[in-house]
Design a protein around this motif. Structure first.
Motif, PDB file in Angstrom:
ATOM      1  N   UNK A  17       0.840  -1.191   0.000  1.00 53.57           N
ATOM      2  CA  UNK A  17       0.000   0.000   0.000  1.00 53.57           C
ATOM      3  C   UNK A  17       0.879   1.246   0.000  1.00 53.57           C
ATOM      4  N   UNK A  18       0.424   2.276  -0.649  1.00 54.78           N
ATOM      5  CA  UNK A  18       1.170   3.530  -0.722  1.00 54.78           C
ATOM      6  C   UNK A  18       1.158   4.240   0.631  1.00 54.78           C
ATOM      7  N   UNK A  19       2.144   5.127   0.814  1.00 49.18           N
ATOM      8  CA  UNK A  19       2.101   6.016   1.966  1.00 49.18           C
ATOM      9  C   UNK A  19       3.269   5.948   2.910  1.00 49.18           C
ATOM     10  N   UNK A  20       4.078   4.854   2.868  1.00 44.02           N
ATOM     11  CA  UNK A  20       5.218   4.785   3.781  1.00 44.02           C
ATOM     12  C   UNK A  20       6.522   4.793   2.996  1.00 44.02           C
ATOM     13  N   UNK A  21       7.646   4.752   3.722  1.00 42.51           N
ATOM     14  CA  UNK A  21       8.945   4.863   3.067  1.00 42.51           C
ATOM     15  C   UNK A  21       9.233   3.655   2.183  1.00 42.51           C
ATOM     16  N   UNK A  22       8.707   2.486   2.546  1.00 43.77           N
ATOM     17  CA  UNK A  22       8.947   1.314   1.710  1.00 43.77           C
ATOM     18  C   UNK A  22       8.204   1.405   0.386  1.00 43.77           C
ATOM     19  N   UNK A  23       7.027   1.990   0.412  1.00 43.91           N
ATOM     20  CA  UNK A  23       6.316   2.206  -0.849  1.00 43.91           C
ATOM     21  C   UNK A  23       7.155   3.076  -1.785  1.00 43.91           C
ATOM     22  N   UNK A  24       7.795   4.099  -1.220  1.00 38.47           N
ATOM     23  CA  UNK A  24       8.683   4.944  -2.026  1.00 38.47           C
ATOM     24  C   UNK A  24       9.815   4.115  -2.628  1.00 38.47           C
ATOM     25  N   UNK A  25      10.401   3.218  -1.811  1.00 37.42           N
ATOM     26  CA  UNK A  25      11.504   2.382  -2.290  1.00 37.42           C
ATOM     27  C   UNK A  25      11.042   1.427  -3.382  1.00 37.42           C
ATOM     28  N   UNK A  26       9.918   0.760  -3.166  1.00 41.00           N
ATOM     29  CA  UNK A  26       9.408  -0.204  -4.149  1.00 41.00           C
ATOM     30  C   UNK A  26       9.118   0.493  -5.469  1.00 41.00           C
ATOM     31  N   UNK A  27       8.504   1.665  -5.397  1.00 43.29           N
ATOM     32  CA  UNK A  27       8.181   2.408  -6.623  1.00 43.29           C
ATOM     33  C   UNK A  27       9.448   2.896  -7.313  1.00 43.29           C
ATOM     34  N   UNK A  28      10.381   3.468  -6.543  1.00 44.15           N
ATOM     35  CA  UNK A  28      11.576   4.061  -7.126  1.00 44.15           C
ATOM     36  C   UNK A  28      12.492   3.015  -7.758  1.00 44.15           C
ATOM     37  N   UNK A  29      12.627   1.861  -7.108  1.00 42.58           N
ATOM     38  CA  UNK A  29      13.573   0.846  -7.566  1.00 42.58           C
ATOM     39  C   UNK A  29      12.933  -0.251  -8.414  1.00 42.58           C
ATOM     40  N   UNK A  30      11.607  -0.231  -8.566  1.00 43.77           N
ATOM     41  CA  UNK A  30      10.951  -1.252  -9.368  1.00 43.77           C
ATOM     42  C   UNK A  30      10.995  -2.629  -8.735  1.00 43.77           C
ATOM     43  N   UNK A  31      10.717  -2.693  -7.430  1.00 46.33           N
ATOM     44  CA  UNK A  31      10.797  -3.960  -6.691  1.00 46.33           C
ATOM     45  C   UNK A  31       9.464  -4.692  -6.637  1.00 46.33           C
ATOM     46  N   UNK A  32       8.438  -4.115  -7.229  1.00 44.58           N
ATOM     47  CA  UNK A  32       7.105  -4.698  -7.198  1.00 44.58           C
ATOM     48  C   UNK A  32       6.093  -3.649  -7.595  1.00 44.58           C
TER      49      UNK A  32
END
Length: 833
Positions: A699-714
Motif C-alpha cells: 500500500x502507498x504512503x510509507x517509506x517502503x512504498x517509495x523504495x518499491x516504486x523508485x527501484x521497481x521492486x514490485x
C-alpha cells in the motif's frame, strides 16, 4: 569514452620460487579467465633464483614478462623487483599458488576509482575449493603479530560486506602504484611474512584506507610455497618480523611500554612452544653430581631467541625507517585500535604463555596504552528467544555487528531470554539490576522504555554516552493501538509514551531512526525540545552526527532451506499454487481486511492463489493480541476463504526458520491504512521479502512504498482499494517477465540493506563516541552579548511601551509589565538561593 580508456593499466605481479606448475596455472588463469581488457593488463612474473624454471614459464605463458633474480629475494623483495619496471597505475600482487575469480581485478579497480582515499584493496581469499576462508579480515596484536580473522571457517556469505581493514593479505592485494613507490614498497628486510601487515599499517598511519572488497575474489592453496620447510623457520620469521613492524610503526609513547613487553613475551612464547623447563638453572635445582653445560633445545624454541638476536642486528636500519614513518604519520595509535580488531588477543593457547601474557599486560599497563575494547551495552525490553519480534531482532544484529570490534553485552529486561549460541554474552536481568550493566559500559544503546528503568542515566549531567534507537515511533503506534481501550486510558497512555520519548530526546548523545522520513520527523521533535543549538549546528550543519538513518537490515547470508514450511501436505497448499506471504504480525495499524477482499476477488478468476499469514500472535506474550487479528479471522471465515485460499499460522515462526516460509512464497505483501502512523512507519519484515528475492506488493504512503516504486521492486497500490490490490497481485504472480525483472532489481538493492551496511553510521560513532555537542561541560558561549548602556535600556523600554500600546492598549501594557516584574523577582530569588 570507451571502457578501455576509462580503466587503468593493472600490473599483476607474482613471484615464483620452485613452484613452476603453480605459477603457470596462475598466469594462465590471469591471461585466459580474467574479465579485464587484455591491453590494460600487464603480467609480470619474478623468478626468485629457481634454477632454470624461468624458461619454462616463458614458454608456457609468452604474454608474461619474466624477471629473473640471481638470488632468492623472498616474497617482499620479489614483489618490489617486479614493481620497479611495471607500467601500470595499479599494482596487483597475487601468490603463484592462487587463482583469481574473473572479476578479481575489475572489482578492485572499481573501488580505487570510486574512493580516492582508498590506497589499497584487499581481496577476499578462499581456499582452492571455495569452501573455507583464507582472508576476509585482518587483526593485529599489541606485540605486532598480524593474523587472519576467521581463517579456516566455512564461507557462509557472512563476510560479503565491504569494510575498512588494517591490512590485506599479500596473496591477493591491489595498491596504487604511485603510492606503493612513495612507501618504498614492501619492507625487504622481512623477506616473507608480515610484509603485508607492515605495508597496511604504514598506509593507515599516513591517512590512507585499506578496503576489503569481497567481490574481488581469489582462491589460494595456502602455504604450498612453504611445503617441506621446517616450522621453526616460519616461527623465526614471524617472531622477528612482528618485532620489526612494531618498532617501526607505533608512537614513542606506545613503544616505551610495548617493546619490552613484546620481547619478554617472545621468549616465553618460545619456551612454552618448545616445552622447555624454565626453572632448570635455578640454584635449588642443581644435581648432586657433576652437571653438563649443554641441554637439548628444539629449533622451535630457538626460533624466538634467534629472532630477537636478528631484530637487534636490524635495529640501526630499522631506526632510520622508524624516523621516516613517525614523521609521515597523520593518525594516532588510538585511531587504529578499531582496525586492530582485538589488540589484546593473546594469539597462542599455551597455559604458561597465557599466564605471562596476562602478567605483562598488567605490568606495562598495555590495556591503557592500546585502549581496551570499548564496552557496549545493548538493552532491549523484548523477548530474546528463537521467536523474536522486530525490536529484539534489531538489538540482536546491532550487538552482533558491534561485537566484531568491541566488547558487547546484549541485555533484555524481558523474562523470556533463551539463547544457545551467540558471539557475545546475552543477559536477562530485572529492571532494578540494569545499573550494574550500565556502570560496566562505555556506551549504552537502548530502545523503548529502557531509559525509564535507569533513573541515574536520565540525568542530563550523566557522562555516560547514550545512543537512543527511536526507529519505532511508539506514540504514533499508540494512536492506532489504543483504539481498543477506553478514552481516558488511551489519553493517559499516549501522554506517558510521549513523555518517555521526550526524555530520550533530551538525554541522548546519538539517535538512530529508520528512514529519511523518520529523520525529518525526529528533527522536528529535537528542535521543539531545544536540542538543535548553535553548538550542535556548528559542529555538524547536517546534524547527522546527532541523528542518523539506520534502517532495519537483512542478513548478508542468502536464505537457505532447512526444512518444510508452507508447501507441505498438512497445510493444504500445493507445489503449483501461487503463495502470497504476509510476513509479520497482524496489528491495528495494518489493513489485512482489504487484502482479504482482494484475494477473494482474485480467487474468482484464478484457482491457485493462496494467502499465508506467518504469525497471528506476537512472540512476546506480554503484548496482547489486537482487535485487528480477530477481525481478520472473522472476515476470512465470512468470505469462505479460511483453509481454502487463506491460511493462518497462529503461533510465531522461529527466527532461524523463517527463510523456509519465505522460500515457499511467490510474492510478499504489506497493506496498511492511510494515516500518520503509516507516514513515518518502517515495515521491518518487508526486508525479509528483499532477502528472499520476493516481489513486493504494498500500500502507498510509507517509506517502503517509495523504495518499491523508485527501484521497481514490485507494485504500489492506493490504500483500501481491493480491486487495485487484486490486479497488482495478479500481475506479480502470473506475469513471469515482470516478476523476473523485480527479482533482478531486488538482487541489486538488497545489498544496501545488509546489517553491516545499514549499521555503518552506528559503527562509525562507536569507534569515536563522544557526548553530543550541546551536552559538553563548560559549553558556555565563547563570545557573550555585551550589556546595554543605561541610555540604550531606556530607549528599548520606551519602544516596548509603544509596541504594547499599539498592539493591545493599556490592558496589554499592564499584562506585559506584570510578567516582567514577576521575572525580575524570580531572578532575584534564584540569585539569593
Amino acid at each position: 569514452m570507451s571502457e578501455r580508456n576509462e580503466l587503468p593499466v593493472v600490473s599483476v605481479i607474482t613471484v615464483n620460487h620452485r613452484g613452476v606448475d603453480d605459477t603457470i596455472t596462475c598466469l594462465r588463469a590471469l591471461r585466459d579467465e580474467l574479465d579485464y581488457p587484455a591491453d590494460r593488463l600487464e603480467l609480470i612474473c619474478v623468478d626468485n633464483a629457481s634454477g632454470g624454471e624461468a624458461a619454462g614459464i616463458r614458454a608456457a605463458v609468452p604474454e608474461a614478462t619474466v624477471v629473473e633474480s640471481a638470488e632468492n629475494l623472498g616474497f617482499a623483495g620479489g614483489c618490489n623487483l617486479g614493481a620497479r619496471d611495471a607500467r601500470g597505475q595499479v599494482l596487483a600482487f597475487l601468490n603463484n599458488d592462487a587463482r583469481p575469480d574473473p572479476r578479481w581485478a575489475r572489482s578492485a579497480v572499481a573501488v580505487l576509482r570510486a574512493e580516492p582515499t582508498v590506497g589499497a584493496v584487499a581481496s577476499k581469499v578462499l581456499d582452492w575449493e571455495g569452501e573455507h576462508i583464507d582472508f576476509v579480515d585482518g587483526g593485529l596484536t599489541w606485540f605486532g603479530m598480524g593474523y587472519k580473522r576467521h581463517a579456516g571457517e566455512t564461507d557462509d556469505g557472512s563476510h560479503d560486506a565491504p569494510r575498512d581493514v588494517l591490512f590485506g593479505t599479500g596473496s591477493a592485494l591491489f595498491v596504487r602504484a604511485e603510492l606503493f613507490g612513495a612507501l618504498d614498497g614492501f619492507d625487504e628486510r622481512f623477506f616473507m611474512f608480515y610484509e603485508d601487515v607492515d605495508l597496511g599499517w604504514r598506509l593507515n598511519l599516513r591517512g590512507w584506507r585499506v578496503r576489503y572488497e569481497p567481490d574481488s575474489l581469489a582462491h589460494h592453496r595456502h602455504h604450498s610455497s612453504m611445503a617441506g620447510v621446517a616450522s621453526s623457520r616460519e616461527y623465526y620469521l614471524l617472531e622477528r618480523n612482528a618485532l620489526a613492524a612494531l618498532y617501526k610503526n607505533v608512537s614513542d609513547e606506545t613503544l616505551a611500554k610495548a617493546l619490552p613487553a613484546a620481547l619478554a613475551l617472545a621468549v616465553r612464547r618460545s619456551t612454552a612452544r618448545g616445552e622447555v623447563d624454565p626453572t632448570q638453572l635455578e640454584m635449588t635445582r642443581r644435581p648432586t653430581g657433576p652437571e653438563s653445560d649443554t641441554v637439548d633445545i628444539s629449533r622451535d624454541t630457538l626460533a624466538g631467541v634467534l629472532a630477537i638476536d636478528r631484530f637487534v642486528e636490524l635495529l640501526p636500519s630499522l631506526k632510520r625507517s622508524r624516523e621516516v614513518e613517525q614523521q609521515a604519520r597523520t593518525r594516532s595509535d588510538a585511531d587504529l585500535v578499531p582496525l586492530m580488531r582485538k589488540a589484546m588477543e593473546p594469539a597462542y593457547p599455551l597455559p604458561d604463555y597465557l599466564a605471562a601474557h596476562e602478567a605483562l599486560v598488567d605490568a606495562f599497563d598495555l590495556n591503557g596504552v592500546f585502549g581496551r575494547s570499548r564496552r557496549v551495552a545493548v538493552i532491549t525490553g523484548d523477548a530474546i528467544t528463537e521467536r523474536m519480534a522486530g525490536p529484539a531482532i534489531r538489538a540482536w544484529h546491532t550487538a552482533d555487528v558491534l561485537a566484531r570490534e568491541h566488547e558487547v553485552r546484549l541485555i533484555s529486561v524481558n523474562s523470556r531470554v533463551s539463547v544457545t549460541d551467540s558471539a557475545f554474552p546475552v543477559f536477562q536481568t530485572r529492571p532494578r539490576d540494569l545499573t550494574t550493566h550500565v556502570e560496566w559500559a562505555d556506551i549504552v544503546i537502548l530502545q523503548g522504555h529502557v531509559l525509564e528503568m535507569v533513573p541515574g542515566l536520565k540525568h542530563l549531567d550523566s557522562t555516560k554516552v547514550v545512543i537512543c534507537d527511536v526507529y519505532d515511533p511508539m506514540h504514533l503506534e499508540l494512536l492506532e493501538q489504543g483504539r481498543d481501550t477506553d478514552d481516558e486510558r488511551r489519553a493517559k497512555d499516549l501522554q506517558g509514551v510521549t513523555r518517555i520519548l521526550n526524555t530520550q530526546l533530551r538525554r541522548g548523545d546519538f539517535f538512530l531512526c529508520a528512514s529519511e522520513r523518520q529523520r525529518h520527523f525526529w528533527l522536528g521533535h529535537l528542535a521543539s525540545l531545544g536540542r538543535l543549538t548553535p553548538s550542535v549546528y556548528d559542529d555538524d550543519p547536517t546534524v547527522r552526527s546527532l541523528m542518523s538513518v539506520v534502517p532495519f537490515g537483512l542478513s548478508s547470508v542468502p536464505p537457505r532451506r532447512t526444512g518444510p514450511a508452507i508447501r507441505a501436505a498438512e497445510t493444504g497448499i500445493g507445489s503449483d499454487d501461487k503463495v502470497v506471504l504476509w510476513a509479520g504480525g497482524v496489528y491495528s495499524w495494518f489493513d489485512p481486511l482489504t487484502l482479504l477482499h482482494a484475494v477473494h476477488q482474485l480467487s474468482e478468476r484464478r484457482d491457485g492463489v493462496r494467502l499465508f499469514f506467518l504469525g497471528m500472535k506476537h512472540p512476546n506474550p506480554d503484548v496482547p493480541e489486537m482487535g485487528m487479528a480477530d477481525r481478520t479471522r472473522q472476515l476470512s471465515d465470512r468470505l469462505g476463504l479460511t483453509d481454502e485460499q487463506v491460511f493462518f499460522n497462529e503461533t510465531w515462526v522461529p527466527y532461524d526458520r523463517r527463510q523456509n516460509y519465505l522460500l515457499d512464497a511467490d510474492c510478499g505483501v504489506t497493506t496498511h491504512f492511510e494515516h500518520v502512523e503509516t507516514t513515518f512507519a518502517f515495515r521491518t519484515r518487508v526486508l525479509d521479502y528483499l532477502w528472499a528475492g520476493l516481489p513486493v506488493v504494498t500500500t502507498d504512503g510509507d517509506s517502503f512504498a517509495d523504495l518499491v516504486r523508485r527501484e521497481g521492486l514490485g507494485l504500489v497500490v492506493p490504500a483500501e482499494d481491493p480491486r487495485a490490490l487484486a490486479e497488482a497481485l495478479e500481475r506479480v504472480l502470473y506475469d513471469e517477465d515482470f516478476a523476473a525483472g523485480c527479482r533482478d532489481r531486488i538482487a541489486e538493492v538488497r545489498q544496501r540493506f545488509t546489517w553491516e551496511s545499514v549499521l555503518a553510521p552506528l559503527t562509525e560513532f562507536c569507534r569515536d563516541p563522544r557526548p553530543a555537542a550541546d551536552r559538553l561541560e563548560a559549553s558556555a558561549p565563547l563570545v557573550r552579548t555585551p550589556p546595554l548602556k543605561r541610555s540604550e535600556v531606556v530607549r528599548r523600554d520606551i519602544d516596548l511601551v509603544r509596541e504594547y500600546l499599539e498592539s493591545g492598549g493599556p490592558k496589554e501594557l499592564a499584562r506585559r509589565a506584570t510578567g516582567r516584574l514577576k521575572r525580575l523577582v524570580d531572578e532575584r530569588l534564584r540569585g539569593r538561593g
